[in-house]
Design a protein around this motif. Sequence first.
Motif, short mmCIF file in Angstrom:
data_model
loop_
_atom_site.label_atom_id
_atom_site.label_comp_id
_atom_site.label_asym_id
_atom_site.label_seq_id
_atom_site.Cartn_x
_atom_site.Cartn_y
_atom_site.Cartn_z
N VAL A 262 0.84 -1.20 0.00
CA VAL A 262 0.00 0.00 0.00
C VAL A 262 0.87 1.25 0.00
N PRO A 263 0.41 2.31 -0.63
CA PRO A 263 1.24 3.51 -0.76
C PRO A 263 1.53 4.21 0.57
N GLU A 264 0.73 3.95 1.61
CA GLU A 264 0.95 4.61 2.89
C GLU A 264 2.25 4.19 3.56
N LEU A 265 2.77 3.03 3.16
CA LEU A 265 4.00 2.51 3.77
C LEU A 265 5.24 3.08 3.10
N ASP A 267 8.80 2.97 1.18
CA ASP A 267 9.18 2.07 0.08
C ASP A 267 9.77 0.76 0.59
N ARG A 270 6.92 -1.59 1.79
CA ARG A 270 5.75 -1.84 0.93
C ARG A 270 5.79 -3.25 0.35
N GLU A 316 3.21 5.58 17.74
CA GLU A 316 4.29 5.38 16.76
C GLU A 316 5.16 4.17 17.08
N LEU A 319 2.55 1.21 15.55
CA LEU A 319 1.98 1.61 14.26
C LEU A 319 0.82 0.70 13.87
N PRO A 321 -2.92 -0.45 12.72
CA PRO A 321 -3.82 0.15 11.73
C PRO A 321 -4.81 1.10 12.41
N ASP A 323 -7.44 2.51 10.61
CA ASP A 323 -8.73 2.41 9.93
C ASP A 323 -9.28 0.99 10.02
#
Length: 472
Positions: A262-265, A267, A270, A316, A319, A321, A323
């Motif tokens: 997912v793009p939230e992570l 690079d 991911r 933090e 981390l 989820p 949502d």
Amino acid sequence: MHQIVASPVTGLIQAEDITDLVAVTEGEVLLPGEHGYAAECAAFNFNNPLEPALVVAAASAADVQNAVRFARRRSLPVAIKATAHQVAVPAHGAVLITTSGMTGVTVDPRRRTARVEAGARWQQVLDAAAEHGLAPLAGSAPGVGVVGYTLGGGLSPVIGRTRGYAADHVRLIEVVTADGAHRTVTAETERDLFWALRGGKGNFGVVTALEFDLFPVTRFYGGGLYYAGEDLAAVLHAWRQWVPLLPEEATTSVMVQRLPPVPELPDVLRGAFVVHLRFAHLGSPADAERLLAPLRDVAPVLLDLVEDKPFSAIGEIHLDPADPLPYYDRTTSLREVTAETIDTLVELTGPDSDCPLLGVELRALGGALDREPAAPNAVPVRGVPFLLFALGVGGPERAGQLRVALDNVVGALEPWSAERQSPNFLSVDEGSSAAAVRAIYGPERYDRLAAVKHVYDPGNLFRVNHNIRPAA
């Protein structure tokens, strides 16, 4: 003004049945199919939907009383929801009382306490306490509701090992019991109920507010280190040997993760197979780094998120989820973690395992978490040194595969497991029978809980949960 629109599917309750309840309720009263019903019933886990016969979205303790009395008169069970991070059963035929609209948080810096209403989340308390240089015993996910977390024990990833469970520091509980009474419960007023509420979750009534201690903590040194999954064996074996050397001011856990693309992570994470080492320390950064050094050297670190942080940034560390998502999970307590335990975990979750689970986590407990508080409570896991939690993400189409994988992990660790479990980590698949709940608490503690249940809820009105049944 409430407008009741008849629904074609209302279970045991029709619109005309709730006219009197609507008239005395400040919040909304909702039947299936009405606007707002689905939002009030929404759970954090999409796989565990709530489908009650009626929802009362309480705006006050008086609304809770009215809802409980309505349910009792009709012999309907009562389900309770704040943030719905833990749903045991779907609440068919029940009256669901939601408290998410009751979000008041008041900090008394002189007494170092907070008073929190039933729908408040931890981030609200973290922010309010930080204004006065204080900190609560919040958990790893600041979006979790304060009340449910605390009633199940409450495990802090920063100050738990120095202060104990969140339930240990509750001073006062406001609760609506099965008779519809709104009680103010303390160790001095109703000692047995005060003991049972702190650890017995929602089995004894609907808690409308808590008052609890805050602590003069403003920062910690911590976060996470990520290693490649191929280094899992080296990291876990080193972690096992390192944990007994840590002072109580240090807290740690480690999680094997197969992360989504997912793009939230970042690079480097991911879609990656990684090992996430979590760490928090209450001393100086220099002391923390000296403690952490052996784990930094055990394998190359892909991503280093460890630094000095304000206490309000506690989320933090893990981390978790933020949502809602669909998932299946299991947990178990461990009496010990040996070299053979680690080898078993590596075999089940390592690079050659084809493990479909998103994460398998080991949390080290101990310290103040093993010590009885000044006012004893029903938290059942004192003296248990480790907790294992595993989850797989996916909807019903993946249920079979994920449940088999979860069963394999928990089953393989049975030689080291303990029967007593943390109520906050129980899933839908755990504690579904009276025998299972008895084992979770242990026979002596369970019998005392059942005796308290007989006094305050003899009809088992509050049974939409991991149920403690009233003693005969």
